[in-house]
Design a protein around this motif. Structure first.
Motif, PDB file in Angstrom:
ATOM      1  N   ASN A  50       0.841  -1.208   0.000  1.00  0.00           N
ATOM      2  CA  ASN A  50       0.000   0.000   0.000  1.00  0.00           C
ATOM      3  C   ASN A  50       0.874   1.255   0.000  1.00  0.00           C
ATOM      4  OD1 ASN A  50      -2.030  -1.811   2.288  1.00  0.00           O
ATOM      5  ND2 ASN A  50      -2.444  -1.536   0.124  1.00  0.00           N
ATOM      6  N   VAL A  51       1.977   1.207   0.774  1.00  0.00           N
ATOM      7  CA  VAL A  51       2.897   2.355   0.847  1.00  0.00           C
ATOM      8  C   VAL A  51       4.333   1.849   0.690  1.00  0.00           C
ATOM      9  CG1 VAL A  51       3.699   4.316   2.217  1.00  0.00           C
ATOM     10  CG2 VAL A  51       1.326   3.542   2.434  1.00  0.00           C
ATOM     11  N   TYR A  52       5.090   2.523  -0.182  1.00  0.00           N
ATOM     12  CA  TYR A  52       6.502   2.156  -0.402  1.00  0.00           C
ATOM     13  C   TYR A  52       7.362   3.402  -0.196  1.00  0.00           C
ATOM     14  CZ  TYR A  52      10.633   0.035  -2.602  1.00  0.00           C
ATOM     15  OH  TYR A  52      11.882  -0.478  -2.839  1.00  0.00           O
ATOM     16  N   PHE A  53       8.192   3.363   0.840  1.00  0.00           N
ATOM     17  CA  PHE A  53       9.163   4.434   1.062  1.00  0.00           C
ATOM     18  C   PHE A  53      10.452   4.067   0.326  1.00  0.00           C
ATOM     19  CE2 PHE A  53       6.391   5.029   4.692  1.00  0.00           C
ATOM     20  CZ  PHE A  53       6.370   6.403   4.881  1.00  0.00           C
ATOM     21  N   ALA A  54      10.907   4.922  -0.582  1.00  0.00           N
ATOM     22  CA  ALA A  54      12.175   4.719  -1.284  1.00  0.00           C
ATOM     23  C   ALA A  54      13.164   5.743  -0.734  1.00  0.00           C
ATOM     24  CB  ALA A  54      11.994   4.899  -2.784  1.00  0.00           C
ATOM     25  N   ILE A  55      14.042   5.290   0.150  1.00  0.00           N
ATOM     26  CA  ILE A  55      14.915   6.195   0.895  1.00  0.00           C
ATOM     27  C   ILE A  55      16.366   5.994   0.453  1.00  0.00           C
ATOM     28  CG2 ILE A  55      15.706   6.838   3.207  1.00  0.00           C
ATOM     29  CD1 ILE A  55      12.989   5.806   4.259  1.00  0.00           C
ATOM     30  N   GLY A  56      16.954   7.051  -0.113  1.00  0.00           N
ATOM     31  CA  GLY A  56      18.331   6.930  -0.602  1.00  0.00           C
ATOM     32  C   GLY A  56      18.454   5.975  -1.773  1.00  0.00           C
ATOM     33  N   ILE A  57      17.357   5.834  -2.547  1.00  0.00           N
ATOM     34  CA  ILE A  57      17.323   4.959  -3.727  1.00  0.00           C
ATOM     35  C   ILE A  57      17.229   5.851  -4.960  1.00  0.00           C
ATOM     36  CG2 ILE A  57      15.923   3.272  -4.991  1.00  0.00           C
ATOM     37  CD1 ILE A  57      15.086   2.097  -2.284  1.00  0.00           C
ATOM     38  N   SER A  58      18.164   5.703  -5.877  1.00  0.00           N
ATOM     39  CA  SER A  58      18.189   6.604  -7.040  1.00  0.00           C
ATOM     40  C   SER A  58      17.027   6.331  -7.990  1.00  0.00           C
ATOM     41  CB  SER A  58      19.519   6.455  -7.790  1.00  0.00           C
ATOM     42  OG  SER A  58      19.642   5.137  -8.297  1.00  0.00           O
ATOM     43  N   GLY A  59      16.625   5.065  -8.113  1.00  0.00           N
ATOM     44  CA  GLY A  59      15.490   4.738  -8.980  1.00  0.00           C
ATOM     45  C   GLY A  59      15.885   4.190 -10.324  1.00  0.00           C
ATOM     46  N   ALA A  60      16.934   3.352 -10.357  1.00  0.00           N
ATOM     47  CA  ALA A  60      17.321   2.688 -11.609  1.00  0.00           C
ATOM     48  C   ALA A  60      16.156   1.837 -12.105  1.00  0.00           C
ATOM     49  CB  ALA A  60      18.548   1.803 -11.372  1.00  0.00           C
ATOM     50  N   ILE A  61      16.069   1.673 -13.421  1.00  0.00           N
ATOM     51  CA  ILE A  61      14.932   0.967 -14.024  1.00  0.00           C
ATOM     52  C   ILE A  61      14.783  -0.445 -13.456  1.00  0.00           C
ATOM     53  CG2 ILE A  61      16.263   0.122 -16.020  1.00  0.00           C
ATOM     54  CD1 ILE A  61      13.735   0.701 -17.722  1.00  0.00           C
ATOM     55  N   GLN A  62      15.912  -1.076 -13.090  1.00  0.00           N
ATOM     56  CA  GLN A  62      15.846  -2.446 -12.555  1.00  0.00           C
ATOM     57  C   GLN A  62      15.142  -2.466 -11.200  1.00  0.00           C
ATOM     58  OE1 GLN A  62      18.495  -0.980 -13.836  1.00  0.00           O
ATOM     59  NE2 GLN A  62      19.722  -2.367 -15.095  1.00  0.00           N
ATOM     60  N   HIS A  63      15.311  -1.411 -10.404  1.00  0.00           N
ATOM     61  CA  HIS A  63      14.633  -1.348  -9.102  1.00  0.00           C
ATOM     62  C   HIS A  63      13.162  -0.986  -9.289  1.00  0.00           C
ATOM     63  CE1 HIS A  63      14.359  -0.972  -4.740  1.00  0.00           C
ATOM     64  NE2 HIS A  63      13.569   0.061  -4.965  1.00  0.00           N
ATOM     65  N   VAL A  64      12.916  -0.005 -10.137  1.00  0.00           N
ATOM     66  CA  VAL A  64      11.545   0.463 -10.352  1.00  0.00           C
ATOM     67  C   VAL A  64      10.654  -0.671 -10.857  1.00  0.00           C
ATOM     68  CG1 VAL A  64      10.121   2.013 -11.771  1.00  0.00           C
ATOM     69  CG2 VAL A  64      12.205   2.875 -10.669  1.00  0.00           C
ATOM     70  N   ALA A  65      11.219  -1.574 -11.673  1.00  0.00           N
ATOM     71  CA  ALA A  65      10.444  -2.704 -12.204  1.00  0.00           C
ATOM     72  C   ALA A  65       9.851  -3.551 -11.094  1.00  0.00           C
ATOM     73  CB  ALA A  65      11.327  -3.568 -13.104  1.00  0.00           C
ATOM     74  N   GLY A  66      10.480  -3.540  -9.917  1.00  0.00           N
ATOM     75  CA  GLY A  66      10.013  -4.377  -8.817  1.00  0.00           C
ATOM     76  C   GLY A  66       9.051  -3.707  -7.855  1.00  0.00           C
ATOM     77  N   MET A  67       8.808  -2.372  -8.018  1.00  0.00           N
ATOM     78  CA  MET A  67       7.962  -1.699  -7.022  1.00  0.00           C
ATOM     79  C   MET A  67       6.996  -0.669  -7.608  1.00  0.00           C
ATOM     80  SD  MET A  67       9.707   1.242  -7.396  1.00  0.00           S
ATOM     81  CE  MET A  67       9.368   2.468  -6.127  1.00  0.00           C
ATOM     82  N   GLU A  68       6.983  -0.510  -8.922  1.00  0.00           N
ATOM     83  CA  GLU A  68       6.192   0.580  -9.505  1.00  0.00           C
ATOM     84  C   GLU A  68       4.683   0.373  -9.360  1.00  0.00           C
ATOM     85  OE1 GLU A  68       7.078   0.918 -13.680  1.00  0.00           O
ATOM     86  OE2 GLU A  68       7.191  -1.257 -13.914  1.00  0.00           O
ATOM     87  N   GLU A  69       4.244  -0.861  -9.020  1.00  0.00           N
ATOM     88  CA  GLU A  69       2.806  -1.108  -8.833  1.00  0.00           C
ATOM     89  C   GLU A  69       2.351  -0.796  -7.408  1.00  0.00           C
ATOM     90  OE1 GLU A  69       0.610  -2.028 -11.166  1.00  0.00           O
ATOM     91  OE2 GLU A  69       2.154  -2.010 -12.714  1.00  0.00           O
ATOM     92  N   SER A  70       3.251  -0.281  -6.557  1.00  0.00           N
ATOM     93  CA  SER A  70       2.867   0.096  -5.194  1.00  0.00           C
ATOM     94  C   SER A  70       1.775   1.171  -5.264  1.00  0.00           C
ATOM     95  CB  SER A  70       4.083   0.655  -4.438  1.00  0.00           C
ATOM     96  OG  SER A  70       5.153  -0.275  -4.457  1.00  0.00           O
ATOM     97  N   ASP A  71       0.850   1.161  -4.284  1.00  0.00           N
ATOM     98  CA  ASP A  71      -0.259   2.127  -4.308  1.00  0.00           C
ATOM     99  C   ASP A  71       0.251   3.556  -4.144  1.00  0.00           C
ATOM    100  OD1 ASP A  71      -1.947  -0.016  -4.575  1.00  0.00           O
ATOM    101  OD2 ASP A  71      -2.533  -0.073  -2.464  1.00  0.00           O
ATOM    102  N   ILE A  72       1.104   3.770  -3.143  1.00  0.00           N
ATOM    103  CA  ILE A  72       1.674   5.103  -2.895  1.00  0.00           C
ATOM    104  C   ILE A  72       3.185   4.953  -2.746  1.00  0.00           C
ATOM    105  CG2 ILE A  72       1.792   7.066  -1.296  1.00  0.00           C
ATOM    106  CD1 ILE A  72      -1.114   6.470  -0.523  1.00  0.00           C
ATOM    107  N   ILE A  73       3.937   5.776  -3.478  1.00  0.00           N
ATOM    108  CA  ILE A  73       5.399   5.748  -3.414  1.00  0.00           C
ATOM    109  C   ILE A  73       5.890   7.089  -2.873  1.00  0.00           C
ATOM    110  CG2 ILE A  73       7.548   5.530  -4.742  1.00  0.00           C
ATOM    111  CD1 ILE A  73       5.887   3.857  -6.795  1.00  0.00           C
ATOM    112  N   ILE A  74       6.667   7.006  -1.792  1.00  0.00           N
ATOM    113  CA  ILE A  74       7.210   8.212  -1.146  1.00  0.00           C
ATOM    114  C   ILE A  74       8.731   8.141  -1.253  1.00  0.00           C
ATOM    115  CG2 ILE A  74       7.398   9.511   1.011  1.00  0.00           C
ATOM    116  CD1 ILE A  74       4.716   8.046   1.832  1.00  0.00           C
ATOM    117  N   ALA A  75       9.329   9.114  -1.945  1.00  0.00           N
ATOM    118  CA  ALA A  75      10.779   9.103  -2.167  1.00  0.00           C
ATOM    119  C   ALA A  75      11.465  10.164  -1.320  1.00  0.00           C
ATOM    120  CB  ALA A  75      11.092   9.333  -3.637  1.00  0.00           C
TER     121      ALA A  75
END
Length: 351
Positions: A287-312
Protein backbone atom coordinates in the motif's frame (compact mmCIF):
# COMPACT_ATOMS: atom_id res chain seq x y z
CA UNK A 1 8.00 -29.24 -34.80
CA UNK A 2 4.23 -29.15 -34.29
CA UNK A 3 2.46 -29.40 -37.63
CA UNK A 4 0.37 -26.30 -38.24
CA UNK A 5 -2.62 -28.58 -38.89
CA UNK A 6 -2.36 -29.73 -35.27
CA UNK A 7 -2.41 -26.29 -33.63
CA UNK A 8 -6.22 -26.40 -33.49
CA UNK A 9 -6.04 -29.46 -31.19
CA UNK A 10 -4.47 -27.40 -28.40
CA UNK A 11 -7.03 -25.88 -26.00
CA UNK A 12 -7.06 -24.47 -22.48
CA UNK A 13 -4.83 -22.34 -20.27
CA UNK A 14 -2.86 -24.58 -17.89
CA UNK A 15 -1.11 -23.49 -14.71
CA UNK A 16 1.54 -25.45 -12.81
CA UNK A 17 0.10 -25.26 -9.27
CA UNK A 18 3.27 -25.33 -7.20
CA UNK A 19 2.96 -26.93 -3.77
CA UNK A 20 5.62 -27.57 -1.15
CA UNK A 21 4.93 -29.80 1.86
CA UNK A 22 1.30 -30.10 0.70
CA UNK A 23 0.81 -26.33 0.88
CA UNK A 24 0.05 -24.39 -2.28
CA UNK A 25 2.45 -21.55 -3.04
CA UNK A 26 1.04 -18.05 -3.56
CA UNK A 27 2.25 -18.03 -7.17
CA UNK A 28 -0.29 -20.77 -8.00
CA UNK A 29 -3.17 -18.41 -7.17
CA UNK A 30 -1.54 -15.48 -9.00
CA UNK A 31 -1.17 -17.57 -12.16
CA UNK A 32 -4.79 -18.76 -11.94
CA UNK A 33 -5.91 -15.11 -11.80
CA UNK A 34 -4.03 -14.32 -15.02
CA UNK A 35 -5.10 -17.63 -16.60
CA UNK A 36 -8.77 -16.63 -16.13
CA UNK A 37 -8.15 -13.39 -18.07
CA UNK A 38 -6.39 -15.19 -20.90
CA UNK A 39 -8.99 -17.98 -21.05
CA UNK A 40 -11.80 -15.42 -21.27
CA UNK A 41 -10.13 -13.81 -24.31
CA UNK A 42 -9.70 -17.24 -25.93
CA UNK A 43 -13.14 -18.55 -24.88
CA UNK A 44 -11.54 -21.60 -23.27
CA UNK A 45 -11.09 -23.19 -19.84
CA UNK A 46 -8.49 -22.95 -17.03
CA UNK A 47 -6.77 -26.06 -15.70
CA UNK A 48 -4.41 -26.37 -12.73
CA UNK A 49 -1.81 -29.14 -12.83
CA UNK A 50 -1.21 -30.38 -9.29
CA UNK A 51 1.89 -32.57 -8.89
CA UNK A 52 2.92 -34.25 -5.63
CA UNK A 53 2.15 -37.08 -3.22
CA UNK A 54 -1.21 -37.17 -1.37
CA UNK A 55 -2.04 -33.68 -2.68
CA UNK A 56 -5.57 -34.28 -4.00
CA UNK A 57 -7.02 -32.43 -1.01
CA UNK A 58 -5.69 -29.16 -2.45
CA UNK A 59 -7.95 -29.34 -5.51
CA UNK A 60 -10.88 -27.46 -3.92
CA UNK A 61 -8.63 -24.53 -3.07
CA UNK A 62 -7.51 -24.31 -6.71
CA UNK A 63 -11.16 -24.38 -7.80
CA UNK A 64 -11.98 -21.46 -5.50
CA UNK A 65 -9.18 -19.44 -7.11
CA UNK A 66 -10.36 -20.02 -10.66
CA UNK A 67 -9.51 -23.53 -11.93
CA UNK A 68 -12.24 -25.20 -14.02
CA UNK A 69 -10.27 -28.45 -14.05
CA UNK A 70 -7.57 -29.83 -11.75
CA UNK A 71 -5.32 -32.52 -13.19
CA UNK A 72 -3.72 -34.39 -10.28
CA UNK A 73 -0.51 -36.33 -10.82
CA UNK A 74 -0.10 -38.12 -7.50
CA UNK A 75 2.74 -40.54 -6.86
CA UNK A 76 5.13 -41.30 -3.97
CA UNK A 77 8.04 -40.40 -6.31
CA UNK A 78 6.70 -36.82 -6.35
CA UNK A 79 6.73 -36.17 -2.59
CA UNK A 80 9.63 -33.71 -2.78
CA UNK A 81 10.48 -31.64 -5.84
CA UNK A 82 13.04 -33.34 -8.06
CA UNK A 83 13.74 -32.27 -11.61
CA UNK A 84 13.31 -35.56 -13.48
CA UNK A 85 10.04 -36.97 -12.06
CA UNK A 86 8.34 -33.54 -12.06
CA UNK A 87 9.47 -32.92 -15.65
CA UNK A 88 8.09 -36.32 -16.66
CA UNK A 89 4.81 -35.51 -14.88
CA UNK A 90 4.19 -32.08 -16.47
CA UNK A 91 5.46 -33.06 -19.94
CA UNK A 92 3.20 -36.12 -19.89
CA UNK A 93 0.18 -33.97 -18.96
CA UNK A 94 0.97 -31.62 -21.87
CA UNK A 95 1.31 -34.49 -24.36
CA UNK A 96 -1.91 -36.10 -23.11
CA UNK A 97 -4.22 -33.07 -22.75
CA UNK A 98 -2.69 -30.64 -25.31
CA UNK A 99 -2.98 -27.24 -23.60
CA UNK A 100 -2.74 -24.08 -25.71
CA UNK A 101 -0.90 -22.17 -22.97
CA UNK A 102 1.16 -23.35 -19.97
CA UNK A 103 2.15 -20.94 -17.20
CA UNK A 104 4.79 -21.75 -14.57
CA UNK A 105 5.92 -19.51 -11.71
CA UNK A 106 9.46 -18.14 -12.00
CA UNK A 107 10.30 -19.55 -8.56
CA UNK A 108 13.39 -21.63 -7.80
CA UNK A 109 11.31 -24.70 -8.70
CA UNK A 110 9.68 -23.16 -11.78
CA UNK A 111 12.94 -21.85 -13.24
CA UNK A 112 14.28 -25.41 -13.07
CA UNK A 113 11.13 -27.13 -14.30
CA UNK A 114 9.90 -24.83 -17.09
CA UNK A 115 12.88 -25.06 -19.48
CA UNK A 116 13.15 -28.85 -19.07
CA UNK A 117 9.49 -29.34 -19.88
CA UNK A 118 9.51 -26.98 -22.87
CA UNK A 119 12.49 -28.82 -24.35
CA UNK A 120 10.82 -32.18 -23.82
CA UNK A 121 7.57 -31.17 -25.54
CA UNK A 122 9.51 -29.26 -28.24
CA UNK A 123 8.12 -25.79 -27.78
CA UNK A 124 9.49 -22.38 -26.80
CA UNK A 125 9.60 -20.78 -23.37
CA UNK A 126 9.67 -17.08 -22.47
CA UNK A 127 11.26 -16.67 -19.03
CA UNK A 128 10.52 -14.19 -16.25
CA UNK A 129 7.48 -12.54 -17.86
CA UNK A 130 5.91 -9.44 -16.34
CA UNK A 131 2.99 -8.97 -18.79
CA UNK A 132 0.87 -11.57 -20.60
CA UNK A 133 -1.92 -10.78 -23.05
CA UNK A 134 -3.72 -12.21 -26.06
CA UNK A 135 -3.17 -10.38 -29.36
CA UNK A 136 -1.89 -10.42 -32.92
CA UNK A 137 1.62 -11.43 -33.97
CA UNK A 138 3.47 -9.72 -35.51
CA UNK A 139 1.95 -6.91 -33.41
CA UNK A 140 2.22 -4.56 -36.42
CA UNK A 141 1.42 -6.16 -39.80
CA UNK A 142 4.45 -6.87 -42.02
CA UNK A 143 3.97 -6.96 -45.82
CA UNK A 144 3.90 -10.50 -47.26
CA UNK A 145 3.84 -12.06 -43.76
CA UNK A 146 0.78 -13.65 -42.21
CA UNK A 147 -0.46 -11.91 -39.06
CA UNK A 148 -1.69 -14.56 -36.64
CA UNK A 149 -4.47 -13.83 -34.17
CA UNK A 150 -5.16 -15.03 -30.61
CA UNK A 151 -1.47 -15.45 -29.83
CA UNK A 152 0.00 -15.27 -26.33
CA UNK A 153 2.13 -12.11 -26.26
CA UNK A 154 4.74 -12.55 -23.53
CA UNK A 155 6.53 -9.43 -22.29
CA UNK A 156 9.70 -9.46 -20.23
CA UNK A 157 12.57 -7.10 -19.38
CA UNK A 158 15.63 -7.60 -21.61
CA UNK A 159 19.22 -6.36 -21.63
CA UNK A 160 19.34 -5.86 -17.87
CA UNK A 161 15.96 -4.16 -17.77
CA UNK A 162 16.97 -1.42 -20.19
CA UNK A 163 14.39 -2.47 -22.75
CA UNK A 164 11.18 -4.50 -22.87
CA UNK A 165 10.77 -7.42 -25.28
CA UNK A 166 7.42 -8.89 -26.36
CA UNK A 167 7.79 -12.47 -27.56
CA UNK A 168 5.38 -14.90 -29.20
CA UNK A 169 5.47 -18.59 -30.09
CA UNK A 170 3.26 -18.68 -33.21
CA UNK A 171 4.22 -22.04 -34.73
CA UNK A 172 4.43 -24.36 -31.72
CA UNK A 173 2.12 -25.38 -28.89
CA UNK A 174 1.83 -25.02 -26.04
CA UNK A 175 2.89 -21.41 -25.64
CA UNK A 176 4.91 -21.50 -22.41
CA UNK A 177 5.99 -18.78 -20.02
CA UNK A 178 7.48 -18.52 -16.56
CA UNK A 179 6.00 -15.59 -14.65
CA UNK A 180 7.56 -13.48 -11.90
CA UNK A 181 5.94 -13.94 -8.48
CA UNK A 182 4.12 -10.84 -7.25
CA UNK A 183 3.34 -9.49 -10.73
CA UNK A 184 -0.07 -11.06 -11.45
CA UNK A 185 -3.15 -10.47 -9.29
CA UNK A 186 -4.98 -13.39 -7.71
CA UNK A 187 -8.77 -13.17 -7.72
CA UNK A 188 -10.97 -13.10 -4.65
CA UNK A 189 -11.68 -16.79 -3.95
CA UNK A 190 -15.18 -18.05 -4.74
CA UNK A 191 -16.09 -20.09 -1.65
CA UNK A 192 -17.42 -23.53 -2.41
CA UNK A 193 -16.46 -23.46 -6.10
CA UNK A 194 -15.74 -26.92 -7.50
CA UNK A 195 -13.56 -28.08 -10.38
CA UNK A 196 -13.56 -31.23 -12.45
CA UNK A 197 -10.79 -33.31 -10.85
CA UNK A 198 -8.88 -35.65 -13.16
CA UNK A 199 -6.45 -38.25 -11.84
CA UNK A 200 -3.60 -38.88 -14.26
CA UNK A 201 -0.46 -40.89 -13.60
CA UNK A 202 1.95 -41.56 -16.48
CA UNK A 203 3.93 -44.02 -14.33
CA UNK A 204 7.24 -43.34 -12.60
CA UNK A 205 10.20 -45.68 -12.87
CA UNK A 206 13.29 -44.33 -11.10
CA UNK A 207 16.34 -44.29 -13.35
CA UNK A 208 19.82 -42.81 -13.29
CA UNK A 209 18.40 -39.30 -13.81
CA UNK A 210 16.52 -39.45 -10.51
CA UNK A 211 18.32 -37.56 -7.77
CA UNK A 212 18.33 -39.18 -4.35
CA UNK A 213 17.51 -36.66 -1.63
CA UNK A 214 19.70 -37.29 1.40
CA UNK A 215 18.56 -34.44 3.61
CA UNK A 216 16.31 -31.38 3.46
CA UNK A 217 17.53 -28.39 5.45
CA UNK A 218 14.98 -25.64 5.96
CA UNK A 219 16.15 -22.09 6.55
CA UNK A 220 14.39 -20.65 9.57
CA UNK A 221 13.57 -16.99 9.16
CA UNK A 222 11.56 -14.74 11.44
CA UNK A 223 11.40 -11.94 8.88
CA UNK A 224 8.18 -11.05 7.09
CA UNK A 225 8.19 -11.90 3.37
CA UNK A 226 8.45 -8.46 1.78
CA UNK A 227 6.01 -9.59 -0.93
CA UNK A 228 3.28 -9.84 1.73
CA UNK A 229 4.06 -6.54 3.51
CA UNK A 230 1.52 -3.70 3.31
CA UNK A 231 4.11 -1.02 4.13
CA UNK A 232 7.75 -1.21 3.00
CA UNK A 233 10.54 1.10 4.13
CA UNK A 234 13.17 0.53 1.48
CA UNK A 235 16.74 1.79 1.56
CA UNK A 236 19.40 2.16 -1.11
CA UNK A 237 23.05 2.99 -1.42
CA UNK A 238 22.32 6.51 -0.16
CA UNK A 239 21.63 5.16 3.33
CA UNK A 240 25.42 5.00 3.63
CA UNK A 241 26.10 1.89 5.71
CA UNK A 242 24.52 -1.07 7.46
CA UNK A 243 24.30 0.74 10.83
CA UNK A 244 22.26 3.54 9.26
CA UNK A 245 19.46 1.08 8.47
CA UNK A 246 18.56 1.45 12.18
CA UNK A 247 16.96 4.79 11.17
CA UNK A 248 14.81 2.99 8.59
CA UNK A 249 13.95 0.21 11.05
CA UNK A 250 12.75 2.83 13.56
CA UNK A 251 10.42 4.28 10.92
CA UNK A 252 9.17 0.82 9.97
CA UNK A 253 8.50 -0.04 13.62
CA UNK A 254 6.56 3.21 14.11
CA UNK A 255 4.19 2.58 11.21
CA UNK A 256 3.99 -1.22 11.29
CA UNK A 257 6.10 -1.66 8.17
CA UNK A 258 8.93 -3.90 7.00
CA UNK A 259 12.41 -2.90 5.88
CA UNK A 260 13.52 -3.78 2.33
CA UNK A 261 16.33 -2.62 0.07
CA UNK A 262 17.86 -2.16 -3.36
CA UNK A 263 20.42 -4.43 -5.01
CA UNK A 264 23.31 -2.10 -4.10
CA UNK A 265 22.57 -2.72 -0.41
CA UNK A 266 22.67 -6.51 -0.86
CA UNK A 267 25.84 -6.30 -2.96
CA UNK A 268 27.45 -4.27 -0.15
CA UNK A 269 26.51 -6.98 2.37
CA UNK A 270 24.35 -4.65 4.48
CA UNK A 271 21.11 -6.70 4.23
CA UNK A 272 20.23 -10.24 3.04
CA UNK A 273 19.03 -10.94 -0.51
CA UNK A 274 15.52 -11.97 0.56
CA UNK A 275 14.86 -8.28 1.38
CA UNK A 276 15.85 -7.06 -2.10
CA UNK A 277 13.26 -5.37 -4.32
CA UNK A 278 13.79 -5.17 -8.08
CA UNK A 279 14.33 -7.09 -11.27
CA UNK A 280 16.88 -9.42 -9.69
CA UNK A 281 15.04 -9.37 -6.35
CA UNK A 282 11.32 -9.51 -5.55
CA UNK A 283 8.35 -7.75 -7.11
CA UNK A 284 6.26 -6.02 -4.44
CA UNK A 285 2.87 -4.26 -4.35
CA UNK A 286 2.53 -2.69 -0.89
CA UNK A 287 0.00 0.00 0.00
CA UNK A 288 2.90 2.35 0.85
CA UNK A 289 6.50 2.16 -0.40
CA UNK A 290 9.16 4.43 1.06
CA UNK A 291 12.18 4.72 -1.28
CA UNK A 292 14.92 6.20 0.90
CA UNK A 293 18.33 6.93 -0.60
CA UNK A 294 17.32 4.96 -3.73
CA UNK A 295 18.19 6.60 -7.04
CA UNK A 296 15.49 4.74 -8.98
CA UNK A 297 17.32 2.69 -11.61
CA UNK A 298 14.93 0.97 -14.02
CA UNK A 299 15.85 -2.45 -12.56
CA UNK A 300 14.63 -1.35 -9.10
CA UNK A 301 11.55 0.46 -10.35
CA UNK A 302 10.44 -2.70 -12.20
CA UNK A 303 10.01 -4.38 -8.82
CA UNK A 304 7.96 -1.70 -7.02
CA UNK A 305 6.19 0.58 -9.50
CA UNK A 306 2.81 -1.11 -8.83
CA UNK A 307 2.87 0.10 -5.19
CA UNK A 308 -0.26 2.13 -4.31
CA UNK A 309 1.67 5.10 -2.89
CA UNK A 310 5.40 5.75 -3.41
CA UNK A 311 7.21 8.21 -1.15
CA UNK A 312 10.78 9.10 -2.17
CA UNK A 313 13.42 10.72 0.04
CA UNK A 314 16.67 11.61 -1.74
CA UNK A 315 19.21 14.42 -1.59
CA UNK A 316 19.50 14.46 -5.41
CA UNK A 317 16.53 16.37 -6.81
CA UNK A 318 17.22 14.88 -10.27
CA UNK A 319 17.10 11.26 -9.06
CA UNK A 320 14.88 9.17 -11.41
CA UNK A 321 12.93 7.83 -8.40
CA UNK A 322 11.05 11.14 -8.28
CA UNK A 323 9.58 10.33 -11.72
CA UNK A 324 7.59 7.42 -10.27
CA UNK A 325 7.02 8.81 -6.75
CA UNK A 326 3.63 10.14 -5.63
CA UNK A 327 5.36 12.24 -2.95
CA UNK A 328 8.99 13.35 -2.90
CA UNK A 329 11.22 14.99 -0.32
CA UNK A 330 14.59 16.40 -1.39
CA UNK A 331 17.00 16.42 1.52
CA UNK A 332 19.25 14.54 3.93
CA UNK A 333 17.61 11.26 4.95
CA UNK A 334 19.57 11.30 8.23
CA UNK A 335 17.58 14.37 9.27
CA UNK A 336 14.28 13.77 7.49
CA UNK A 337 13.61 10.13 8.45
CA UNK A 338 14.05 10.59 12.26
CA UNK A 339 11.78 13.68 12.10
CA UNK A 340 9.17 11.67 10.17
CA UNK A 341 9.40 8.83 12.70
CA UNK A 342 9.01 11.25 15.63
CA UNK A 343 5.99 12.92 13.99
CA UNK A 344 4.31 9.55 13.38
CA UNK A 345 4.93 8.43 16.98
CA UNK A 346 3.53 11.72 18.27
CA UNK A 347 0.43 11.37 16.08
CA UNK A 348 -0.16 7.83 17.33
CA UNK A 349 0.35 8.90 20.95
CA UNK A 350 -2.27 11.64 20.54
CA UNK A 351 -4.82 9.09 19.45
Amino acid sequence: MVNRMNLEEYKGVYVFAQQVDNQLSGIAFELLGKAKDLAKDLDTYVAAVLIGSDVKGLADQLAEYGADKVIVVDDPELKEYRTEPYTHALASVINEYKPEIVLVGATAIGRDLGPRVSARVQTGLTADCTVLEIGDFPINPIPNQEQKHNQLLMTRPAFGGNTIATIACPDNRPQMATVRPGVMQKIEPVKGAKAEVIDYNPGFTPDNKYVEILEIVKAVSDTVDIMDAKILVSGGRGVGNAENFKILQDLADAIGGTVSCSRAVVDSGWLPRDLQVGQTGKTVRPNVYFAIGISGAIQHVAGMEESDIIIAINKDEDAPIFDVADYGIVGDLNKIVPQLTAAIKAEIANK
